[in-house]
Design an enzyme around this catalytic site. Structure first.
Site, PDB file in Angstrom:
ATOM      1  N   GLU A  33      33.996  -8.379   9.603  1.00  0.00           N
ATOM      2  CA  GLU A  33      34.716  -9.351   8.773  1.00  0.00           C
ATOM      3  C   GLU A  33      35.894  -8.641   8.116  1.00  0.00           C
ATOM      4  O   GLU A  33      36.014  -7.422   8.199  1.00  0.00           O
ATOM      5  CB  GLU A  33      33.797  -9.975   7.710  1.00  0.00           C
ATOM      6  CG  GLU A  33      33.276 -11.353   8.095  1.00  0.00           C
ATOM      7  CD  GLU A  33      34.405 -12.398   8.248  1.00  0.00           C
ATOM      8  OE1 GLU A  33      35.433 -12.258   7.581  1.00  0.00           O
ATOM      9  OE2 GLU A  33      34.250 -13.330   9.053  1.00  0.00           O
ATOM     10  N   GLY A  97      39.948 -16.639  21.143  1.00  0.00           N
ATOM     11  CA  GLY A  97      40.057 -18.084  20.917  1.00  0.00           C
ATOM     12  C   GLY A  97      40.992 -18.420  19.780  1.00  0.00           C
ATOM     13  O   GLY A  97      41.314 -19.596  19.576  1.00  0.00           O
ATOM     14  N   THR A  99      44.019 -19.382  17.643  1.00  0.00           N
ATOM     15  CA  THR A  99      45.221 -20.128  18.019  1.00  0.00           C
ATOM     16  C   THR A  99      46.320 -19.909  16.977  1.00  0.00           C
ATOM     17  O   THR A  99      46.075 -19.306  15.925  1.00  0.00           O
ATOM     18  CB  THR A  99      44.913 -21.638  18.134  1.00  0.00           C
ATOM     19  OG1 THR A  99      44.420 -22.108  16.871  1.00  0.00           O
ATOM     20  CG2 THR A  99      43.890 -21.911  19.211  1.00  0.00           C
ATOM     21  N   HIS A 154      41.623 -32.740  13.378  1.00  0.00           N
ATOM     22  CA  HIS A 154      40.718 -31.632  13.043  1.00  0.00           C
ATOM     23  C   HIS A 154      40.361 -31.690  11.561  1.00  0.00           C
ATOM     24  O   HIS A 154      41.033 -32.346  10.774  1.00  0.00           O
ATOM     25  CB  HIS A 154      41.373 -30.277  13.343  1.00  0.00           C
ATOM     26  CG  HIS A 154      41.392 -29.928  14.798  1.00  0.00           C
ATOM     27  ND1 HIS A 154      42.364 -30.364  15.656  1.00  0.00           N
ATOM     28  CD2 HIS A 154      40.533 -29.182  15.545  1.00  0.00           C
ATOM     29  CE1 HIS A 154      42.124 -29.906  16.867  1.00  0.00           C
ATOM     30  NE2 HIS A 154      41.014 -29.193  16.846  1.00  0.00           N
ATOM     31  N   HIS A 155      39.354 -30.911  11.197  1.00  0.00           N
ATOM     32  CA  HIS A 155      38.875 -30.757   9.818  1.00  0.00           C
ATOM     33  C   HIS A 155      39.978 -30.302   8.864  1.00  0.00           C
ATOM     34  O   HIS A 155      40.999 -29.768   9.291  1.00  0.00           O
ATOM     35  CB  HIS A 155      37.722 -29.742   9.801  1.00  0.00           C
ATOM     36  CG  HIS A 155      38.092 -28.426  10.424  1.00  0.00           C
ATOM     37  ND1 HIS A 155      38.662 -27.412   9.709  1.00  0.00           N
ATOM     38  CD2 HIS A 155      38.010 -27.980  11.711  1.00  0.00           C
ATOM     39  CE1 HIS A 155      38.899 -26.383  10.514  1.00  0.00           C
ATOM     40  NE2 HIS A 155      38.504 -26.712  11.748  1.00  0.00           N
ATOM     41  N   LYS A 158      41.777 -26.555   8.846  1.00  0.00           N
ATOM     42  CA  LYS A 158      42.574 -25.981   9.955  1.00  0.00           C
ATOM     43  C   LYS A 158      43.975 -25.616   9.453  1.00  0.00           C
ATOM     44  O   LYS A 158      44.602 -26.384   8.735  1.00  0.00           O
ATOM     45  CB  LYS A 158      42.651 -26.978  11.123  1.00  0.00           C
ATOM     46  CG  LYS A 158      43.351 -26.382  12.327  1.00  0.00           C
ATOM     47  CD  LYS A 158      43.018 -27.116  13.613  1.00  0.00           C
ATOM     48  CE  LYS A 158      43.746 -26.528  14.802  1.00  0.00           C
ATOM     49  NZ  LYS A 158      43.360 -25.138  15.077  1.00  0.00           N
TER      50      LYS A 158
END
Ligand code: NAD
Length: 266
Positions: A33, A97, A99, A154-155, A158
């Site tokens: 993290e 993944g 973006t 989207h949520h 984002k």
């Protein structure tokens, strides 16, 4: 295969940890993290709602790359580029993944792919990859008489817009029409815009609630309309696709690959 998850406490990151633990043939190499995160030292399996794994979330990405056969990255563009450098120097495969990469960041990723296997997809779900193929095909069949509009939701958390998947769908539509999306994309409309320019590919972005991801490609003609829609109900579809990509990366030569390569969609 030993898989490490960078950003293992994120929305997709936690799903990735669970998926690696559940999948035959994969072991969790650990999770990282960002420095200063309040989950450092915690067990990534417990964070993911699974079980004790004996690992502790660390901020030392380099050590995680050295301990892994493949790393999966669903983080932020700046972090992902640092991870691409680490992949190039350690030879670890990188499944990415994340973006919203800018042109310079994408160029850095392309350069790293000369040294190791990088698999990049704006969307790792099977359904969206089928939709990409259908969008290209339908755009090629219908031609300019049908206006193409891409709508996504989207949520509320984002941070990039339009979504990477919406842009990938735009590229697929542009490829079907044999044009360059950069010259045809209409990403924002506000005020007195004038009439729609023929041949534009329009985007509309909706944000709210906890929507995982919804994309519709509309082909609007004068008396009829085709709408192709994909709805993601659970982030597990992205995690399963990314772990499948990690397994596929074994024995591939260095290069930049997409989910179409992994799925054999050509
Ligand atoms: P998120 O904010 O929930 O998770 C990102 C995580 O990365 C956070 O926990 C953050 O602390 C961590 N992080 C940031 N910098 C780091 C660093 N230097 N080292 C290690 N960890 C770091 O976001 P999310 O909803 O999980 O989405 C993450 C990314 O994945 C976004 O770019 C999103 O658009 C993209 N995404 C892609 C797909 C796909 O299929 N390709 C699907 C869903 C989301």
């Amino acid at each position: 295969m030993k898989i490490g998850i960078v950003g293992c406490a994120g929305r997709v990151g936690r799903m990735l940890v669970r998926t690696v633990l559940e999948t035959d043939g994969t072991d969790l190499a650990g999770g990282s993290e960002k420095p200063g995160s309040d989950v450092l030292g915690q067990d990534p399996g417990v964070l993911a709602g699974w079980d004790i794994t004996g690992h502790a979330v660390s901020a030392d990405s380099q050590a995680l790359f050295e301990a892994s056969d493949a790393i999966i990255d669903f983080t932020l563009p700046g972090a992902a580029i640092g991870h691409a450098d680490l992949a190039a120097t350690t030879g670890t495969a990188l499944i990415i993944g994340t973006t919203g990469l800018g042109p310079d960041q994408q160029a850095a990723l392309d350069a790293a792919s000369q040294k190791t296997v990088i698999i990049q997809a704006a969307n790792f779900s099977l359904g969206i990859n089928v939709l990409l193929g259908l969008t290209k095909q339908v755009a090629g069949i219908l031609g300019d008489d049908f206006d193409i509009e891409i709508v996504e939701m989207h949520h509320r958390h984002k941070v990039d817009a339009p979504s990477g998947t919406a842009l990938a769908l735009g590229h697929a539509a542009a490829a079907g029409r044999r044009v360059d999306l950069t010259a045809r994309a209409q990403k924002v409309r506000d005020g007195h815009t004038g009439e729609r320019r023929p041949g534009d590919i329009g985007f509309a972005t909706l944000r709210g609630g906890d929507v995982v991801g919804e994309h519709t490609v509309m082909f609007a003609g004068s008396l009829e309309r085709i709408e192709l829609t994909h709805k993601a109900d659970d982030r597990g579809i992205f995690a399963r696709g990314a772990v499948r990509a990690a397994l596929w990366s074994v024995d591939q030569p260095p290069g930049l690959y997409g989910m179409d390569d992994v799925l054999g969609l050509g």
